[in-house]
Design an enzyme around this catalytic site. Sequence first.
Site, PDB file in Angstrom:
ATOM      1  N   LYS A  52      11.068 -41.857  82.227  1.00  0.00           N
ATOM      2  CA  LYS A  52      10.839 -40.607  81.494  1.00  0.00           C
ATOM      3  C   LYS A  52       9.967 -39.648  82.294  1.00  0.00           C
ATOM      4  CE  LYS A  52      13.350 -42.362  79.416  1.00  0.00           C
ATOM      5  NZ  LYS A  52      13.956 -43.697  79.378  1.00  0.00           N
ATOM      6  N   GLY A 116       3.570 -68.475  83.126  1.00  0.00           N
ATOM      7  CA  GLY A 116       3.434 -69.435  82.034  1.00  0.00           C
ATOM      8  C   GLY A 116       4.700 -70.248  81.841  1.00  0.00           C
ATOM      9  N   GLY A 182      27.947 -48.552  86.693  1.00  0.00           N
ATOM     10  CA  GLY A 182      27.558 -48.620  85.289  1.00  0.00           C
ATOM     11  C   GLY A 182      27.132 -47.261  84.766  1.00  0.00           C
ATOM     12  N   GLY A 184      26.098 -46.698  81.701  1.00  0.00           N
ATOM     13  CA  GLY A 184      25.424 -46.985  80.439  1.00  0.00           C
ATOM     14  C   GLY A 184      24.160 -46.146  80.367  1.00  0.00           C
ATOM     15  N   GLU A 205      32.302 -46.696  86.086  1.00  0.00           N
ATOM     16  CA  GLU A 205      32.133 -47.443  84.830  1.00  0.00           C
ATOM     17  C   GLU A 205      33.416 -48.218  84.533  1.00  0.00           C
ATOM     18  OE1 GLU A 205      29.802 -48.223  82.325  1.00  0.00           O
ATOM     19  OE2 GLU A 205      31.586 -49.350  81.763  1.00  0.00           O
ATOM     20  N   VAL A 271      24.160 -52.397  85.673  1.00  0.00           N
ATOM     21  CA  VAL A 271      25.221 -52.994  84.859  1.00  0.00           C
ATOM     22  C   VAL A 271      24.671 -53.821  83.701  1.00  0.00           C
ATOM     23  CG1 VAL A 271      26.917 -53.000  86.723  1.00  0.00           C
ATOM     24  CG2 VAL A 271      25.401 -54.970  86.436  1.00  0.00           C
ATOM     25  N   ARG A 273      21.150 -55.785  81.493  1.00  0.00           N
ATOM     26  CA  ARG A 273      19.977 -56.634  81.703  1.00  0.00           C
ATOM     27  C   ARG A 273      20.205 -58.003  81.075  1.00  0.00           C
ATOM     28  NH1 ARG A 273      15.715 -54.100  83.724  1.00  0.00           N
ATOM     29  NH2 ARG A 273      14.206 -55.494  82.770  1.00  0.00           N
ATOM     30  N   ASP A 313      13.187 -58.406  74.417  1.00  0.00           N
ATOM     31  CA  ASP A 313      14.452 -58.504  75.155  1.00  0.00           C
ATOM     32  C   ASP A 313      14.924 -59.945  75.338  1.00  0.00           C
ATOM     33  OD1 ASP A 313      14.352 -55.777  75.444  1.00  0.00           O
ATOM     34  OD2 ASP A 313      14.499 -55.767  77.635  1.00  0.00           O
ATOM     35  N   HIS A 445      11.025 -23.023  59.521  1.00  0.00           N
ATOM     36  CA  HIS A 445      11.926 -22.153  60.269  1.00  0.00           C
ATOM     37  C   HIS A 445      11.126 -21.376  61.318  1.00  0.00           C
ATOM     38  CE1 HIS A 445      15.180 -19.392  61.153  1.00  0.00           C
ATOM     39  NE2 HIS A 445      14.308 -18.400  61.059  1.00  0.00           N
TER      40      HIS A 445
HETATM   41  P1  FAD Z   1       9.379 -56.759  79.287  1.00  0.00           P
HETATM   42  O1  FAD Z   1       8.941 -55.362  79.164  1.00  0.00           O
HETATM   43  O2  FAD Z   1      10.457 -57.085  80.273  1.00  0.00           O
HETATM   44  O3  FAD Z   1       8.065 -57.609  79.628  1.00  0.00           O
HETATM   45  C1  FAD Z   1       8.093 -58.979  79.860  1.00  0.00           C
HETATM   46  C2  FAD Z   1       6.849 -59.364  80.652  1.00  0.00           C
HETATM   47  O4  FAD Z   1       6.790 -60.776  80.726  1.00  0.00           O
HETATM   48  C3  FAD Z   1       6.878 -58.868  82.113  1.00  0.00           C
HETATM   49  O5  FAD Z   1       5.620 -58.336  82.444  1.00  0.00           O
HETATM   50  C4  FAD Z   1       7.157 -60.135  82.920  1.00  0.00           C
HETATM   51  O6  FAD Z   1       6.578 -60.099  84.214  1.00  0.00           O
HETATM   52  C5  FAD Z   1       6.458 -61.174  82.056  1.00  0.00           C
HETATM   53  N1  FAD Z   1       6.955 -62.541  82.224  1.00  0.00           N
HETATM   54  C6  FAD Z   1       8.252 -62.977  82.200  1.00  0.00           C
HETATM   55  N2  FAD Z   1       8.294 -64.322  82.319  1.00  0.00           N
HETATM   56  C7  FAD Z   1       7.005 -64.739  82.418  1.00  0.00           C
HETATM   57  C8  FAD Z   1       6.402 -66.026  82.543  1.00  0.00           C
HETATM   58  N3  FAD Z   1       7.106 -67.147  82.551  1.00  0.00           N
HETATM   59  N4  FAD Z   1       5.041 -66.073  82.640  1.00  0.00           N
HETATM   60  C9  FAD Z   1       4.280 -64.935  82.619  1.00  0.00           C
HETATM   61  N5  FAD Z   1       4.816 -63.715  82.471  1.00  0.00           N
HETATM   62  C10 FAD Z   1       6.148 -63.618  82.365  1.00  0.00           C
HETATM   63  N6  FAD Z   1      13.661 -49.061  76.178  1.00  0.00           N
HETATM   64  C11 FAD Z   1      13.367 -48.115  75.265  1.00  0.00           C
HETATM   65  O7  FAD Z   1      13.139 -48.438  74.104  1.00  0.00           O
HETATM   66  N7  FAD Z   1      13.313 -46.785  75.618  1.00  0.00           N
HETATM   67  C12 FAD Z   1      13.559 -46.370  76.888  1.00  0.00           C
HETATM   68  O8  FAD Z   1      13.487 -45.176  77.175  1.00  0.00           O
HETATM   69  C13 FAD Z   1      13.860 -47.347  77.868  1.00  0.00           C
HETATM   70  N8  FAD Z   1      14.102 -46.976  79.144  1.00  0.00           N
HETATM   71  C14 FAD Z   1      14.333 -47.941  80.081  1.00  0.00           C
HETATM   72  C15 FAD Z   1      14.564 -47.534  81.391  1.00  0.00           C
HETATM   73  C16 FAD Z   1      14.793 -48.466  82.366  1.00  0.00           C
HETATM   74  C17 FAD Z   1      15.024 -48.016  83.794  1.00  0.00           C
HETATM   75  C18 FAD Z   1      14.778 -49.860  82.033  1.00  0.00           C
HETATM   76  C19 FAD Z   1      14.991 -50.904  83.084  1.00  0.00           C
HETATM   77  C20 FAD Z   1      14.567 -50.267  80.730  1.00  0.00           C
HETATM   78  C21 FAD Z   1      14.351 -49.313  79.734  1.00  0.00           C
HETATM   79  N9  FAD Z   1      14.146 -49.668  78.405  1.00  0.00           N
HETATM   80  C22 FAD Z   1      13.897 -48.713  77.462  1.00  0.00           C
HETATM   81  C23 FAD Z   1      14.168 -51.074  77.962  1.00  0.00           C
HETATM   82  C24 FAD Z   1      12.742 -51.605  77.800  1.00  0.00           C
HETATM   83  O9  FAD Z   1      12.072 -51.480  79.036  1.00  0.00           O
HETATM   84  C25 FAD Z   1      12.774 -53.045  77.339  1.00  0.00           C
HETATM   85  O10 FAD Z   1      13.529 -53.143  76.141  1.00  0.00           O
HETATM   86  C26 FAD Z   1      11.368 -53.555  77.067  1.00  0.00           C
HETATM   87  O11 FAD Z   1      10.570 -53.471  78.216  1.00  0.00           O
HETATM   88  C27 FAD Z   1      11.419 -55.009  76.592  1.00  0.00           C
HETATM   89  O12 FAD Z   1      10.130 -55.405  76.286  1.00  0.00           O
HETATM   90  P2  FAD Z   1       9.686 -56.928  76.367  1.00  0.00           P
HETATM   91  O13 FAD Z   1       8.229 -56.949  76.035  1.00  0.00           O
HETATM   92  O14 FAD Z   1      10.610 -57.779  75.587  1.00  0.00           O
HETATM   93  O15 FAD Z   1       9.880 -57.367  77.905  1.00  0.00           O
HETATM   94  P1  AMP Z   2      24.238 -50.878  79.891  1.00  0.00           P
HETATM   95  O1  AMP Z   2      24.546 -52.258  79.361  1.00  0.00           O
HETATM   96  O2  AMP Z   2      24.123 -49.805  78.851  1.00  0.00           O
HETATM   97  O3  AMP Z   2      23.074 -50.876  80.845  1.00  0.00           O
HETATM   98  O4  AMP Z   2      25.507 -50.465  80.767  1.00  0.00           O
HETATM   99  C1  AMP Z   2      25.990 -51.209  81.865  1.00  0.00           C
HETATM  100  C2  AMP Z   2      27.418 -50.751  82.122  1.00  0.00           C
HETATM  101  O5  AMP Z   2      27.869 -51.252  83.381  1.00  0.00           O
HETATM  102  C3  AMP Z   2      28.415 -51.246  81.072  1.00  0.00           C
HETATM  103  O6  AMP Z   2      29.000 -50.131  80.443  1.00  0.00           O
HETATM  104  C4  AMP Z   2      29.446 -52.049  81.886  1.00  0.00           C
HETATM  105  O7  AMP Z   2      30.758 -51.818  81.431  1.00  0.00           O
HETATM  106  C5  AMP Z   2      29.270 -51.503  83.311  1.00  0.00           C
HETATM  107  N1  AMP Z   2      29.711 -52.446  84.360  1.00  0.00           N
HETATM  108  C6  AMP Z   2      29.415 -53.769  84.460  1.00  0.00           C
HETATM  109  N2  AMP Z   2      29.984 -54.325  85.589  1.00  0.00           N
HETATM  110  C7  AMP Z   2      30.659 -53.317  86.236  1.00  0.00           C
HETATM  111  C8  AMP Z   2      31.443 -53.216  87.457  1.00  0.00           C
HETATM  112  N3  AMP Z   2      31.640 -54.270  88.270  1.00  0.00           N
HETATM  113  N4  AMP Z   2      31.976 -52.009  87.789  1.00  0.00           N
HETATM  114  C9  AMP Z   2      31.762 -50.926  86.986  1.00  0.00           C
HETATM  115  N5  AMP Z   2      31.045 -50.964  85.835  1.00  0.00           N
HETATM  116  C10 AMP Z   2      30.477 -52.121  85.446  1.00  0.00           C
END
Ligand code: FAD
Ligand code: AMP
Length: 472
Positions: A52, A116, A182, A184, A205, A271, A273, A313, A445
């Site tokens: 962002k 951990g 991708g 997405g 895509e 593609v 997570r 996640d 407004h």
């Molecule tokens: P994470 O944020 O992945 O945190 C997990 C933590 O656990 C990490 O610090 C990792 O190092 C640690 N960890 C993992 N395994 C271990 C272990 N065994 N021991 C110790 N530590 C460990 N979501 C939104 O809602 N809005 C957005 O705008 C948005 N933009 C995004 C943009 C990008 C480029 C990406 C990649 C993701 C985006 N997301 C967004 C998704 C969002 O980042 C995730 O949904 C969110 O971070 C998940 O939170 P979490 O706490 O489950 O895991």
């Molecule tokens: P998102 O899950 O929103 O991050 O989007 C990932 C996107 O990548 C999905 O729409 C998939 O269809 C696309 N994707 C995954 N594998 C491939 C590939 N080999 N070539 C093109 N697109 C892909």
Amino acid sequence: MIVIGAGPAGYVAAIRCAQLGMKTACIDEWRDHQGVPALGGTCLNAGCIPSKALLESSEFYARLREAAAHHGIVAGEVALDVPAMMARKDTVVHDLTEGIATLFRSNGIDWIQGHGRLLPERKVHVTLHGGDERTLAAGHVILATGSLPVAIEAAPLHADRIVDSSGALEWTSVPRRLGIIGAGVIGLELGSVWRRLGAEVTLLEAQTVFLAMADQQLTRSALVLFRKQALDIRLGALVKSTRLTDDGVVIEYQDADGMHTLAVDRLVVAVGRTPCTRGLASAEAGLLLDEGGFIHVDEHCATNLPGVYAIGDAVRGPMLAHKGSEEGIAVAERIAGQSPEVNYERIASVIYTQPEIAWVGKTEEALKQAGIDYRSGVFPFLASGRARAMHETDGMVKVLSDAATDRVLGVHILGSHASELIGQAVIAMEFDGSSEDIARTVFAHPTLSEALHEAALAVGKRALHLLKPRRS
Ligand code: FAD
Ligand code: AMP
């Protein structure tokens, strides 16, 4: 309480546990570019926040170059300093991650920097960053280990030429030709950043439907708008292989017309997570994983092991920061004897493109598929006074309500500030509001929010600032 993972799910859970009087430790292994431990997980360090920050900077640049003149502002020659832009982004990230460290201190949470691993009986083995090892035990454990970018065999990562989303948030120069696998959420946001900064961006895509999870009336408009911004989005394009050349990457992809090649200078693999759960628990611990590696949980985030919960996640549901945080709060409160619920039907999704796409609840396609009788009201921003004053007239608001009860079933917004506007729809739906409730609410407004009001009025065919449909 032991929380493993300090992303938005884990760190919020830890704070809520501490607020409720639990003695709380949070184990996290994240380290920043300099190898310094940092809280906040993917969201703060390599996800929501840095993306962002760069979307904001790149939009500022694009506006100065393209929109300023429209407002009668002569910006002169506008130059780009990408390292300075990256440094600003790093400062934003650093300040926020430090902020969590301060919150931990003020709540008396023990931040343990290392890896951990869950053992039987709610014990956790920790390998500290320095190499020391120790075993902790707790009454309850919350697993919040988050997710990692999916890797595909067709495009193995390579230094800064083929990167994942984290890599594409770090470049200090603008690639001339950028490929993204991708289209997405993440691919579109990163593509927007680098397109605005001047790269020629091609998104490949595999799916033939653009943003299949969102309402197709809006995504059809969005696709036209994004292509107008010169984002070259190729649908039905499955990447088969990549080959490094002296100065770039050649991508081979297949679509309905056959095989094609595309030469780019840099490539981003976006593609999807995958949950970060491999090796998280010892075999003896017996933690049950679902297909795909997600930790198996019930509706209250309880795993198959007594006293062990999992959130964010790493478990089923949308991979969104706010979803994980709310699960963390709910788990902490449930352990403390309260009865919280996370309403999974009311979790908003946002794509931070320009215009933004935001929605909550059901799409029109989902309602049709479920055989639910609904009414729809659509209001275009073109008819909004505030949108015109802002020169932000692209997009629309769409309200879907139940034909029998008028309860709002979904709200979909394509437009400037959709990420902020959607909160109003979430509140209306959380209170089980009807389109009539929104229609009878007085909106200030001139605001973009009035478009939500008008869309709700349009459900009852009484929008005030829409032309009447012509009778044939
Ligand atoms: P994470 O944020 O992945 O945190 C997990 C933590 O656990 C990490 O610090 C990792 O190092 C640690 N960890 C993992 N395994 C271990 C272990 N065994 N021991 C110790 N530590 C460990 N979501 C939104 O809602 N809005 C957005 O705008 C948005 N933009 C995004 C943009 C990008 C480029 C990406 C990649 C993701 C985006 N997301 C967004 C998704 C969002 O980042 C995730 O949904 C969110 O971070 C998940 O939170 P979490 O706490 O489950 O895991
Ligand atoms: P998102 O899950 O929103 O991050 O989007 C990932 C996107 O990548 C999905 O729409 C998939 O269809 C696309 N994707 C995954 N594998 C491939 C590939 N080999 N070539 C093109 N697109 C892909």
